[in-house]
Design an enzyme around this catalytic site. Sequence first.
Site, short mmCIF file in Angstrom:
data_model
loop_
_atom_site.label_atom_id
_atom_site.label_comp_id
_atom_site.label_asym_id
_atom_site.label_seq_id
_atom_site.Cartn_x
_atom_site.Cartn_y
_atom_site.Cartn_z
N SER A 107 -6.11 4.21 -9.94
CA SER A 107 -5.89 3.58 -8.64
C SER A 107 -6.24 4.57 -7.54
O SER A 107 -6.15 5.80 -7.73
CB SER A 107 -4.42 3.19 -8.48
OG SER A 107 -4.15 2.77 -7.15
N TYR A 115 4.38 5.59 -9.24
CA TYR A 115 3.12 4.90 -9.53
C TYR A 115 1.93 5.83 -9.26
O TYR A 115 1.03 5.98 -10.09
CB TYR A 115 3.03 3.63 -8.69
CG TYR A 115 1.76 2.83 -8.87
CD1 TYR A 115 1.60 1.98 -9.96
CD2 TYR A 115 0.71 2.89 -7.93
CE1 TYR A 115 0.43 1.22 -10.11
CE2 TYR A 115 -0.44 2.15 -8.07
CZ TYR A 115 -0.57 1.31 -9.16
OH TYR A 115 -1.73 0.57 -9.32
#
Length: 276
Positions: free
Chosen positions: A156, A169
């Site tokens: 990401s 995350y």
Amino acid sequence: MNTAATTGLDLAGKVAVVTGATLRQLGVGIGGATARMMAGRGAKVVVADLEEDAAQALAEEIGAAGGEAIAQRLDLSDPGSIKALFERAVSAYGTVDILHNNAAAVLAKDTTLIDLEIDVWDAMFDINVRGYALASQHAVKLMLQNGGGAIVNTSSVSALGGDITRVAYGACKAAINALTIYTATQYGRQGIRCNAVCPGFTLSASAKGGITDNALEILGRHTLTPYLGTPEHLAEVVTFLASPAAAYITGQIISVDGGLLSHHPQTHDQLVAAGA
Ligand SMILES: NC(=O)c1ccc[n+]([C@@H]2O[C@H](COP(=O)([O-])OP(=O)(O)OC[C@H]3O[C@@H](n4cnc5c(N)ncnc54)[C@H](O)[C@@H]3O)[C@@H](O)[C@H]2O)c1
């Protein structure tokens, strides 16, 4: 050993495992679009997800379109479930040539560093990092028997730029980037390539369902392309990286983000307007 000849983008005869691959009411996510595209290019695809019914719906859709796919329930937090996924792939299709490590948990309690509870950190790492490593371990063992293979990890932009929330995350995605270069380094000479894609905001079914108009406007303003990404934009890159067309690409962390992280804050127009 899978000896089917392939060239370019063709995946005929290849067996692909795609995690986080579902078809839901709002459509597909990145894994679902990749599974569709790989099947369209001739791969036999094992679609795996915690949500078994949604994975099954995708496998049936691929089958109805003339492709080859089966669904398997997967809980990435459970090492036994990951092992069972690869056993299923071998019993159904004989081996695994391609792994798209893509499923991810995003927990609401993953917020700021000082508010983060240790259980949330551990749960995130169990699924998003240990799960990716164990899936890679199973895949690499099979690929070594085949003389090679390709792994694509979904990372990401959160691994590359900080945010005001989701600290675990971001750390998980940075760990996935490290896993990518270590896998590429340790098994490159045996014909295994490993790359990661870093999506920017992508209009997957789950992302569409959970974002406000205001947030969409802000993301649109900070993305250089005149549109936001779709699961298909990501699937094109993942499928390319998994294919023989990408034979000389390994160990790369590739942003697929519409230029989200590749520019300064866009203040020029405002400065000109202010006479600066
Ligand atoms: N959509 C975006 O804007 C965006 C941006 C950057 C990165 N990503 C990454 O892309 C990937 C796909 O995301 P998406 O947006 O397509 O959403 P998605 O919801 O379609 O995909 C995530 C999938 O992971 C599954 N999952 C969750 N916990 C699991 C577990 N324990 N075991 C197995 N499966 C589990 C979910 O059921 C879901 O189907 C993720 O890795 C995500 O972090 C997405």
